[in-house]
Every structure is written in C-alpha cells, then in structure tokens.
Design a protein around this motif. Sequence first.
Motif, short mmCIF file in Angstrom:
data_model
loop_
_atom_site.label_atom_id
_atom_site.label_comp_id
_atom_site.label_asym_id
_atom_site.label_seq_id
_atom_site.Cartn_x
_atom_site.Cartn_y
_atom_site.Cartn_z
N VAL A 23 0.84 -1.20 0.00
CA VAL A 23 0.00 0.00 0.00
C VAL A 23 0.87 1.25 0.00
O VAL A 23 0.67 2.16 -0.80
CB VAL A 23 -0.99 0.00 1.19
CG1 VAL A 23 -1.73 1.33 1.27
CG2 VAL A 23 -1.98 -1.15 1.06
N LYS A 69 0.92 3.90 -3.03
CA LYS A 69 0.54 5.30 -2.77
C LYS A 69 1.64 6.24 -3.26
O LYS A 69 1.35 7.30 -3.84
CB LYS A 69 0.26 5.52 -1.29
CG LYS A 69 -1.10 5.03 -0.85
CD LYS A 69 -1.33 5.34 0.62
CE LYS A 69 -2.73 4.90 1.04
NZ LYS A 69 -2.99 5.17 2.47
N GLN A 87 -3.21 -6.16 2.15
CA GLN A 87 -2.79 -4.90 1.54
C GLN A 87 -3.23 -4.83 0.09
O GLN A 87 -3.65 -3.77 -0.40
CB GLN A 87 -1.26 -4.74 1.63
CG GLN A 87 -0.73 -4.55 3.03
CD GLN A 87 0.78 -4.66 3.08
OE1 GLN A 87 1.48 -4.53 2.07
NE2 GLN A 87 1.29 -4.91 4.28
N ASP A 92 -6.65 -3.74 -0.14
CA ASP A 92 -6.74 -2.29 0.09
C ASP A 92 -6.40 -1.51 -1.18
O ASP A 92 -7.03 -0.49 -1.47
CB ASP A 92 -5.82 -1.86 1.23
CG ASP A 92 -6.25 -2.38 2.59
OD1 ASP A 92 -7.44 -2.76 2.74
OD2 ASP A 92 -5.41 -2.42 3.50
N ASP A 137 -9.60 -1.93 -3.25
CA ASP A 137 -10.80 -1.31 -2.69
C ASP A 137 -10.67 0.18 -2.42
O ASP A 137 -11.62 0.93 -2.61
CB ASP A 137 -11.20 -2.02 -1.39
CG ASP A 137 -11.55 -3.48 -1.62
OD1 ASP A 137 -11.90 -3.85 -2.76
OD2 ASP A 137 -11.47 -4.26 -0.65
N GLU A 138 -9.49 0.62 -1.98
CA GLU A 138 -9.31 2.02 -1.61
C GLU A 138 -8.63 2.85 -2.69
O GLU A 138 -9.02 3.98 -2.93
CB GLU A 138 -8.53 2.11 -0.30
CG GLU A 138 -9.29 1.48 0.87
CD GLU A 138 -8.44 1.32 2.12
OE1 GLU A 138 -7.42 2.02 2.25
OE2 GLU A 138 -8.81 0.47 2.96
N LEU A 139 -7.60 2.27 -3.32
CA LEU A 139 -6.87 3.01 -4.35
C LEU A 139 -7.49 2.81 -5.74
O LEU A 139 -7.11 3.50 -6.68
CB LEU A 139 -5.40 2.61 -4.37
CG LEU A 139 -4.63 2.78 -3.05
CD1 LEU A 139 -3.17 2.38 -3.22
CD2 LEU A 139 -4.75 4.21 -2.53
N LYS A 140 -8.40 1.84 -5.86
CA LYS A 140 -9.11 1.56 -7.11
C LYS A 140 -8.18 1.15 -8.25
O LYS A 140 -8.39 1.49 -9.41
CB LYS A 140 -9.96 2.76 -7.56
CG LYS A 140 -10.88 3.33 -6.49
CD LYS A 140 -11.90 2.33 -6.06
CE LYS A 140 -12.88 2.99 -5.07
NZ LYS A 140 -13.47 2.06 -4.15
#
Length: 193
Positions: free
Chosen positions: A69, A73, A99, A102, A105-108
């Motif tokens: 992650v 990022k 991770q 994530d 789901d979060e960073l697409k």
Amino acid sequence: MAQLYFYYSAMNAGKSTALLQSAYNYQERGMQVALFTAAIDDRFGVGKISSRIGLSMDAQIFDADFNFVSHCKALLAQGTLDCVLIDEAQFLSKAQVRQLTDIVDELKVPVLAFGLRTDFLGETFSGSQALLAWADKLIELKTVCHCGRKANFVVRLDEQGQPATAGSQVQIGGNNQYVSMCRAHFKALVWRD
C-alpha cells in the motif's frame, strides 16, 4: 471497477509468461504498471521476472516486510498507476494479501497476482491460501502431467532424483528439482502411506 485476480497453477503452466503479456498489454496502451517479484527467488537475477520461453522484465522485489500500500501510494503520488502485477504470489504473507485488497478497494487499482496454489506436499502456501479466500477472480492456468492429464500438483525431487516427502516448504528451484503431475501420480509418489 478494480478487482483482485489470482492466477494459480502448478509449475510450468506459464504464469510468468501470462504476467509479462499482461504488463506488455497495459504498457502498449500507454498505461503505467507496477511489477513485483519475491526477493527470495533470484534465479534469473534480483528484481527480474523471467519466463521459461525467454521473456523478462525488471520488477520491484518484495520480502516479508514490504508494504504494498505504501509503495503504491508513492507511485500514485508521482503520477498514474493502472495495474499492479505480482509474480511468485505464493510467497506473500496474509497481511500483504490484505494490503492488495486495500489497493483494489481504496486506491481503485486492479491487482493481478500469479503463483503456485500448493507446495510439494500438496499444502497451500500462506499467500495462496489468502488469495484463494479473498480474490475477486480465481483463474487456473493449466499444464499437463507426463500421462497427459491436467497437472495440478508439484513433486520435489531430492539430490538422487527421488520424490521428497519432507522438508522445508520453500526451496527455490526449477525443472531440475520440480515436476508437475496429476493428482494420481502425485499421490502415488508423495502420499505413500
């Protein structure tokens, strides 16, 4: 919509070749990919994903402490990231597979993980077990046993060329140490009770 894919098989089914083809397809369209491979497997060089048919690409290495992650990022902060591709995914920890969820789901960002399902004793690796449980899509890549049936197990050979029935789960090697076989032939050699 981003998803987590797990491409799994026995050895010599073309996992690395499929990964490299996917990376090429993204790059050919001007998209940015992040490639990762396990630090433990440096048979073809550190940070190198190589296929048996001669294709290869450089990759970031991961070990047990690597945080996917944080790394993704940082890549996104520098520009775009269209896909994450992971070779030797069986060596991921359970936490690292979380991770990856994530990242999806979060960073697409879609994640394509490629690895072995089971070890030379027919047991799942921790990374594979978590991917089998949490991936959005499971894709089996197939190879064949010497008898012509689908090979979904791997037999490890010892120094004398005999099937190993005990030992460390992780022992890096290639065709000289591992043979993919169907369940019947695997059972006859390894599960000899």
